[in-house]
Design a protein around this motif. Structure first.
Motif, mmCIF file in Angstrom:
data_model
loop_
_atom_site.group_PDB
_atom_site.id
_atom_site.type_symbol
_atom_site.label_atom_id
_atom_site.label_comp_id
_atom_site.label_asym_id
_atom_site.label_seq_id
_atom_site.Cartn_x
_atom_site.Cartn_y
_atom_site.Cartn_z
ATOM 1 N N ASN A 202 0.968 -1.130 0.088
ATOM 2 C CA ASN A 202 -0.094 0.008 0.165
ATOM 3 C C ASN A 202 0.852 1.124 0.033
ATOM 4 O O ASN A 202 1.771 1.509 1.096
ATOM 5 N N TYR A 203 0.872 1.867 -1.038
ATOM 6 C CA TYR A 203 1.970 3.159 -1.284
ATOM 7 C C TYR A 203 1.185 4.444 -0.807
ATOM 8 O O TYR A 203 1.770 5.458 -1.028
ATOM 9 N N VAL A 204 0.100 4.462 -0.443
ATOM 10 C CA VAL A 204 -0.877 5.647 -0.061
ATOM 11 C C VAL A 204 -0.984 5.742 1.356
ATOM 12 O O VAL A 204 -0.740 6.835 2.200
ATOM 13 N N ASP A 205 -1.443 4.738 2.094
ATOM 14 C CA ASP A 205 -1.892 4.895 3.272
ATOM 15 C C ASP A 205 -1.305 4.056 4.285
ATOM 16 O O ASP A 205 -0.311 2.824 3.680
ATOM 17 N N LYS A 206 -1.115 3.887 5.606
ATOM 18 C CA LYS A 206 -0.577 3.269 6.505
ATOM 19 C C LYS A 206 -1.256 1.969 6.785
ATOM 20 O O LYS A 206 -2.586 1.918 7.184
ATOM 21 N N GLU A 207 -0.718 0.860 6.766
ATOM 22 C CA GLU A 207 -1.542 -0.422 6.715
ATOM 23 C C GLU A 207 -0.216 -1.599 7.263
ATOM 24 O O GLU A 207 0.823 -1.666 6.672
ATOM 25 N N CYS A 208 -0.838 -2.317 8.296
ATOM 26 C CA CYS A 208 0.019 -3.352 8.720
ATOM 27 C C CYS A 208 -1.166 -4.510 8.889
ATOM 28 O O CYS A 208 -1.470 -4.860 9.965
ATOM 29 N N THR A 209 -1.412 -5.318 8.062
ATOM 30 C CA THR A 209 -2.370 -6.554 8.215
ATOM 31 C C THR A 209 -1.396 -7.851 7.687
ATOM 32 O O THR A 209 -2.003 -8.824 7.348
ATOM 33 N N LEU A 210 -0.050 -7.805 7.765
ATOM 34 C CA LEU A 210 0.565 -8.974 7.725
ATOM 35 C C LEU A 210 0.607 -10.386 8.706
ATOM 36 O O LEU A 210 0.356 -9.969 9.798
ATOM 37 N N THR A 211 0.328 -11.378 7.919
ATOM 38 C CA THR A 211 0.626 -12.705 8.579
ATOM 39 C C THR A 211 1.511 -13.438 8.185
ATOM 40 O O THR A 211 1.689 -13.306 6.717
ATOM 41 N N GLY A 212 2.446 -14.337 8.733
ATOM 42 C CA GLY A 212 3.572 -14.991 8.265
ATOM 43 C C GLY A 212 3.662 -16.271 9.218
ATOM 44 O O GLY A 212 3.167 -16.280 10.055
ATOM 45 N N LYS A 213 4.553 -17.069 8.550
ATOM 46 C CA LYS A 213 4.601 -18.283 8.987
ATOM 47 C C LYS A 213 6.105 -19.026 8.490
ATOM 48 O O LYS A 213 6.382 -18.687 7.267
ATOM 49 N N SER A 214 6.901 -19.520 9.275
ATOM 50 C CA SER A 214 8.109 -20.106 8.963
ATOM 51 C C SER A 214 8.474 -21.398 9.671
ATOM 52 O O SER A 214 8.208 -21.457 10.799
ATOM 53 N N GLU A 215 9.011 -22.208 8.916
ATOM 54 C CA GLU A 215 9.347 -23.631 9.606
ATOM 55 C C GLU A 215 10.613 -24.111 8.992
ATOM 56 O O GLU A 215 11.164 -23.620 8.110
ATOM 57 N N GLY A 216 11.274 -24.677 10.204
ATOM 58 C CA GLY A 216 12.681 -25.184 9.873
ATOM 59 C C GLY A 216 13.135 -26.320 10.864
ATOM 60 O O GLY A 216 12.176 -26.713 11.915
ATOM 61 N N ARG A 217 14.236 -26.643 10.789
ATOM 62 C CA ARG A 217 14.724 -27.762 11.966
ATOM 63 C C ARG A 217 16.127 -27.757 12.192
ATOM 64 O O ARG A 217 16.903 -27.025 11.478
ATOM 65 N N LEU A 218 16.624 -28.199 13.302
ATOM 66 C CA LEU A 218 17.815 -28.195 13.675
ATOM 67 C C LEU A 218 18.209 -29.663 14.189
ATOM 68 O O LEU A 218 17.469 -30.211 14.830
ATOM 69 N N ILE A 219 19.647 -30.049 14.079
ATOM 70 C CA ILE A 219 20.246 -31.316 14.659
ATOM 71 C C ILE A 219 20.971 -30.960 15.609
ATOM 72 O O ILE A 219 21.858 -30.045 15.533
ATOM 73 N N PRO A 220 20.650 -31.269 16.929
ATOM 74 C CA PRO A 220 21.492 -30.950 18.157
ATOM 75 C C PRO A 220 22.880 -31.269 17.923
ATOM 76 O O PRO A 220 23.490 -30.683 18.698
ATOM 77 N N LEU A 221 22.960 -32.658 17.747
ATOM 78 C CA LEU A 221 24.599 -33.035 17.665
ATOM 79 C C LEU A 221 25.372 -31.959 16.552
ATOM 80 O O LEU A 221 26.494 -31.899 17.140
ATOM 81 N N TYR A 222 24.969 -31.741 15.510
ATOM 82 C CA TYR A 222 25.588 -30.744 14.728
ATOM 83 C C TYR A 222 25.978 -29.325 15.325
ATOM 84 O O TYR A 222 26.978 -28.593 15.097
ATOM 85 N N VAL A 223 24.902 -28.905 16.184
ATOM 86 C CA VAL A 223 24.982 -27.654 16.547
ATOM 87 C C VAL A 223 26.020 -27.776 17.679
ATOM 88 O O VAL A 223 26.862 -26.929 18.054
ATOM 89 N N LEU A 224 25.747 -28.804 18.601
ATOM 90 C CA LEU A 224 26.891 -29.078 19.515
ATOM 91 C C LEU A 224 28.327 -29.169 18.947
ATOM 92 O O LEU A 224 29.452 -28.720 19.503
ATOM 93 N N TYR A 225 28.435 -29.962 17.887
ATOM 94 C CA TYR A 225 29.826 -30.055 17.076
ATOM 95 C C TYR A 225 30.349 -28.551 16.950
ATOM 96 O O TYR A 225 31.801 -28.249 17.043
#
Length: 250
Positions: A202-225
């Motif tokens: 919206n280039y004219v008025d102020k607006e913020c009606t965003l919704t978002g979602k993100s997904e990921g994964r981590l392996i604890p052994l690799y992080v610890l390494y």
């Protein structure tokens, strides 16, 4: 028997560290939800954060009004006290006392300047504690011996490993001015082109009606390494030795 039990426990720990845990972030206006799951969702923990509270804002307005009333009352009290002091000073003038002269005996007892110690010198001599290097010197040392570079490399590996696999944004967004809105739009499409496809700008008025979602994964052994490798590196050992007050020989 004991050795077999210990090996079994060690194998179980390694197996648990090899199992990846997934995370998901979802947000909407003034609300953020974080969810962490393990064992394909059998174990999960969810936490919701509210970024805007109407009751808190109302309490903030009430507290501001109370502070303003308190300031006004204090100003009125201060004016009354000043008026009474001026009236009493006009009715009963007080003679200024002459400065007392120091006697000869007191002059003799006066300690010479060379024997005096400042408060800072006494504090340093009485404390006797060995202080470590300052934060600025620690930062300079980390930049010189390569620890900062190793830290950035480890951080980039962690980000690349746990970067969200899915990232979606929906809704409208506008800053109320075409120029900053266009700049923000270009930055989003430069860094996150797929995630910004469904954003309505919206280039004219102020607006913020965003919704978002993100997904990921981590392996604890690799992080610890990665973390153990950084902690046991030569620059990290040299930095620890320098922080303890030693020289720069790790």
């Amino acid at each position: 028997m004991i050795v077999e039990i210990l090996l079994a426990l060690l194998g179980l720990v390694i197996l648990l560290l090899l199992l990846p845990f997934s995370y998901s972030l979802s947000f909407e206006k003034w609300k953020l939800e974080i969810r962490i799951s393990l064992l394909l969702g059998l174990i999960s923990k969810r936490k919701t954060f509210s970024l805007h509270d109407e009751e808190a804002s109302a309490e903030g307005e009430d507290s501001e009004k109370a502070l303003e009333e308190l300031d006004a009352a204090l100003d009125a009290l201060e004016a009354r006290v000043k008026g009474r002091e001026e009236s009493s000073a006009e009715g009963n003038p007080i003679e200024k006392a002459a400065p007392l002269e120091m006697g000869k005996e007191e002059k003799r007892k006066e300690v010479p300047f060379s024997e005096k110690k400042s408060f800072r010198e006494e504090e340093i001599s009485n404390s006797g504690e060995k202080k470590g290097p300052s934060y600025l010197s620690q930062i300079c040392f980390a930049l010189e011996n390569g620890l900062a570079e190793r830290f950035l490399e480890s951080l980039s590996l962690l980000i690349a490993h746990g970067f969200p696999r899915t990232l979606e944004f929906k809704g409208g967004l506008g800053l109320g001015d075409p120029m900053p809105t266009g700049v923000l739009c270009g930055m989003v499409y430069s860094f996150l082109p797929k995630a910004a496809e469904e954003i309505r700008w919206n280039y004219v008025d102020k607006e913020c009606t965003l919704t978002g979602k993100s997904e990921g994964r981590l392996i604890p052994l690799y992080v610890l390494y990665i973390l153990i490798k950084l902690a046991l590196s030569k620059p990290a050992r040299e930095f620890w030795h320098f922080r303890q007050g030693g020289n720069d020989n790790g």
